[in-house]
Write an enzyme that holds these catalytic residues in place. Sequence first.
Site, PDB file in Angstrom:
ATOM      1  N   GLY A 153       0.832  -1.199   0.000  1.00 12.35           N
ATOM      2  CA  GLY A 153       0.000   0.000   0.000  1.00 12.35           C
ATOM      3  C   GLY A 153       0.860   1.240   0.000  1.00 12.35           C
ATOM      4  CG  HIS A 172     -12.241   8.468  12.143  1.00  9.63           C
ATOM      5  ND1 HIS A 172     -12.852   7.917  13.249  1.00  9.63           N
ATOM      6  CD2 HIS A 172     -10.927   8.159  12.237  1.00  9.63           C
ATOM      7  CE1 HIS A 172     -11.948   7.285  13.970  1.00  9.63           C
ATOM      8  NE2 HIS A 172     -10.771   7.409  13.385  1.00  9.63           N
ATOM      9  CE  LYS A 232     -12.516   4.752  10.791  1.00  8.71           C
ATOM     10  NZ  LYS A 232     -11.452   3.898  10.261  1.00  8.71           N
ATOM     11  CB  THR A 261      -9.601   3.572  17.311  1.00 10.46           C
ATOM     12  OG1 THR A 261      -8.557   3.383  16.347  1.00 10.46           O
ATOM     13  CG2 THR A 261      -9.022   4.180  18.573  1.00 10.46           C
ATOM     14  CB  SER A 266      -2.645  -2.349  17.069  1.00  8.57           C
ATOM     15  OG  SER A 266      -3.373  -1.461  17.906  1.00  8.57           O
ATOM     16  NE  ARG A 323      -6.437  -0.141  -5.817  1.00 11.35           N
ATOM     17  CZ  ARG A 323      -7.704  -0.248  -5.434  1.00 11.35           C
ATOM     18  NH1 ARG A 323      -8.298  -1.423  -5.499  1.00 11.35           N
ATOM     19  NH2 ARG A 323      -8.351   0.805  -4.981  1.00 11.35           N
TER      20      ARG A 323
END
Length: 251
Positions: A8, A141, A145, A152, A108, A35
């Site tokens: 990425g 956010h 998103k 989180t 995480s 990609r």
Amino acid sequence: MINVILHGANGRMGKVLQEIIADQENMTVAAGIDRETFAADFPTFQSLDECDVSADVVIDFSHYTAVPAVLDYCVGKQLPVVIATTGLNEDTKAYLAEASKKTAVFFSFNMSLGINLLAKAIREITPLLEDNFNIEIVEKHHNQKKDSPSGTALLLADAVNDAVQEKKTYIYGRHDNDLANPLSELGIHAVRGGTIPGEHTVIYAGPDEVIELNHLALSRNVFASGAVKAAKYISTKTIGLYNMEQLIDEK
């Protein structure tokens, strides 16, 4: 020198990671995977299958649908991997555990050290307030998103449930007209807008007083910095599933 394959690499977080890794004395990007083709000072590939560059660790900041293939690659190459991608489904989370039996996997819901210290504080504070305080979580956010609530927010909610005597039921928003709002419920609320990198507030509302624990990410750098710390931590591991709490505890 720790050689990193960045999966990425040309995304928003991948570009931030490139900058942060470039400032590290003992770390370099050995290859970038994305990609979309892009120019870089290191070899680039459009898929992991094309990558023939040796490395010490993989950092993945891509899309949740790509994570199983990343794990397949790292298991096959016996490469430690940091999965920093969020929005994983239950099958992929289960595969993290399976892959960790064959290589080292770090995962995480949030790579920020601050968020994970907040989760640790929640586990200390919650037992003292459980009997009299409602607990709610509000997360904010940017408008790009896709997943809601954020991973989180769930991490913080799970930190609450780790600490209580009676497990709380998660309530995603409150849309009825006749709600009892018992202490046994934990409300989780999502806000989306603009370019907010991430803000999480844990609210303890009791009789005549309110305590708020807040974490505000001012840029994406905090997540990239945490992923770099995780990569350094896991690069010497061979197998096992690791997280930010373990990293913090070993400091």
